[in-house]
Design an enzyme around this catalytic site. Structure first.
Site, PDB file in Angstrom:
ATOM      1  N   GLN A 136       0.849  -1.196   0.000  1.00  0.00           N
ATOM      2  CA  GLN A 136       0.000   0.000   0.000  1.00  0.00           C
ATOM      3  C   GLN A 136       0.891   1.255   0.000  1.00  0.00           C
ATOM      4  O   GLN A 136       1.906   1.297   0.700  1.00  0.00           O
ATOM      5  CB  GLN A 136      -0.880   0.001   1.251  1.00  0.00           C
ATOM      6  CG  GLN A 136      -1.633  -1.292   1.497  1.00  0.00           C
ATOM      7  CD  GLN A 136      -3.031  -1.294   0.951  1.00  0.00           C
ATOM      8  OE1 GLN A 136      -3.603  -0.248   0.644  1.00  0.00           O
ATOM      9  NE2 GLN A 136      -3.619  -2.467   0.844  1.00  0.00           N
ATOM     10  N   GLY A 244      -0.476 -20.959  -0.458  1.00  0.00           N
ATOM     11  CA  GLY A 244       0.641 -21.741   0.022  1.00  0.00           C
ATOM     12  C   GLY A 244       1.968 -21.006  -0.042  1.00  0.00           C
ATOM     13  O   GLY A 244       3.003 -21.572   0.329  1.00  0.00           O
ATOM     14  N   ASP A 269      -7.044 -12.340  -2.409  1.00  0.00           N
ATOM     15  CA  ASP A 269      -6.261 -11.097  -2.469  1.00  0.00           C
ATOM     16  C   ASP A 269      -5.671 -10.931  -3.857  1.00  0.00           C
ATOM     17  O   ASP A 269      -4.559 -10.422  -4.024  1.00  0.00           O
ATOM     18  CB  ASP A 269      -5.159 -11.094  -1.405  1.00  0.00           C
ATOM     19  CG  ASP A 269      -4.599  -9.693  -1.121  1.00  0.00           C
ATOM     20  OD1 ASP A 269      -5.249  -8.708  -1.514  1.00  0.00           O
ATOM     21  OD2 ASP A 269      -3.510  -9.597  -0.549  1.00  0.00           O
ATOM     22  N   LEU A 305       5.895  -9.024  -1.478  1.00  0.00           N
ATOM     23  CA  LEU A 305       4.644  -9.508  -2.049  1.00  0.00           C
ATOM     24  C   LEU A 305       3.629  -8.366  -2.134  1.00  0.00           C
ATOM     25  O   LEU A 305       3.405  -7.642  -1.164  1.00  0.00           O
ATOM     26  CB  LEU A 305       4.072 -10.631  -1.187  1.00  0.00           C
ATOM     27  CG  LEU A 305       4.796 -11.985  -1.276  1.00  0.00           C
ATOM     28  CD1 LEU A 305       4.322 -12.899  -0.148  1.00  0.00           C
ATOM     29  CD2 LEU A 305       4.537 -12.641  -2.623  1.00  0.00           C
TER      30      LEU A 305
END
Length: 380
Positions: A136, A244, A269, A305
């Protein structure tokens, strides 16, 4: 229309049965061969339609793009993964960008679309902790603001169903209490809250936690933090990205064991890169992102990520086949549990008479053969 199979998931058991659909609703569940079936699926699994409450986009579209055709295309195609209802999810940005995104969702809902049902909006940010912001944009992360949120709520046509917030920055938990009074779910996430702060937020109305383990401090045995609260408060819902990779399968197993059959929620997501090839690039929250060979989306040039490109049917496979989560717990995580959180379990989340005809036909490899979204058949 009458569908039948030897494996229909009804109220936590497999039935050899048939489903009667009239219009958008399931009107009866009967013994197999009670009436002439329009489609006999043999032994393929018929399960309730999946509900994804945290998904930013797919097929090159992001909720913040405010592109009506992009949103319509997403709704038409998300049934490929068995999703029959979803919450387009925003990412932290300027008020102007978020107002446009929310207005776009409202406009599409009012003008019409096909496919999976858009059941509202998940506002992820801008009320996030800057340290645990993840992908973000930090410059737009701000403390909770009721007056600003009311502008967001108005732009959406009062369709915001979930707001992710770092409640430790919510003075006297005023925002948390305001949302709870409005029937809006406050989900703690992108937060550096201590265990005690998380507990107080729950006491003031917070009902869920956003992608547990991601966007929060790690669990420590002397400083359990928000993660510890996610495990300790078993009757508070918790999302988990079930690819995973965001969370190790072994941890997923422990999390869903702690939450039991009723309070764990699978989310994707997923970002706009879902459905595109490895190496594809895009922009998320104003930041360039790239699809890794492993299917995850990263901030370009980093190992941070940004989100996933997961499909719900693939997440269900990871949960059951890799993480060894019991089937009933796993299927509840993407059907009845999100429906209960959103208080739509009188319409969605199970195959019973009177419910919306949201049904997924699953092959044994977890690929989706067909999806029925409010009675409309989609074949893949």
């Amino acid at each position: 229309m009458i569908l039948q199979s030897s494996r229909i998931w009804v109220k936590n058991t497999w039935l050899n049965a048939q489903i009667v659909i009239e219009g958008e609703k399931i009107t009866a569940v009967l013994p197999k061969d009670s009436k002439k079936a329009d489609v006999d699926y043999g032994s393929l699994r018929l399960v309730p339609g999946f509900i994804d409450i945290h998904t930013h986009g797919a097929y090159g579209f992001d909720t913040n793009d405010a592109n009506p055709e992009g949103l319509r295309n997403w709704a038409r195609n998300i049934g490929k993964e068995g999703v029959t209802a979803f919450l387009p999810t925003t990412i932290t940005q300027s008020e102007e960008v978020l107002i446009r995104a929310l207005s776009n969702v409202a406009a599409v809902l009012e003008s019409g679309y096909e496919g999976a049902q858009i059941i509202g909006v998940h506002l992820e940010g801008p009320y996030l902790d800057r340290k645990y912001k993840g992908a973000q944009p930090e410059n737009f992360c701000v403390p909770p603001d009721i007056e600003q949120f009311e502008r967001y709520l108005a732009a959406s046509g009062r369709r915001i169903r979930i707001v992710t917030a770092a409640c430790e920055h919510d003075e006297d938990f005023a925002f948390t209490k305001y949302c709870a009074a409005q029937g809006i779910v406050v989900s703690q996430g992108h937060s550096g809250a201590t265990f005690e702060e998380a507990a107080l937020a729950i006491a003031n109305g917070a009902k869920s936690m956003t992608h547990v383990h991601n966007g929060m401090p790690p669990y420590h045995h002397r400083n359990p933090s928000l993660v510890g609260a996610a495990y300790a408060f078993r009757d508070v819902y918790g999302e988990m990205i079930c690819d995973g990779m965001h969370v190790a399968p072994e941890v997923m197993r422990v999390f869903f064991a702690a939450k039991g059959e009723t309070h764990g929620i699978m989310i994707t997501d997923s970002l706009l890169l879902k459905g595109l090839a490895p190496g594809a690039e895009g922009v998320f929250g104003g930041n360039p992102i790239v699809m890794g060979d492993n299917g995850c989306a990263y901030l370009k040039g980093t190992d941070t990520l940004a989100g996933s490109t997961l499909s719900v049917n693939e997440g269900l496979k990871v949960l059951t086949e890799t993480a060894c989560v019991p089937w009933q717990t796993a299927i509840n995580a993407c059907t009845i549990n999100p429906a209960r959180l959103l208080r739509i379990d009188d319409k969605k989340g199970s195959i019973t008479a009177g419910m919306d005809a949201d049904i997924v036909v699953l092959r044994d490899d977890y690929s989706v053969a067909e999806t029925f979204a409010r009675g409309v058949r989609q074949i893949y």
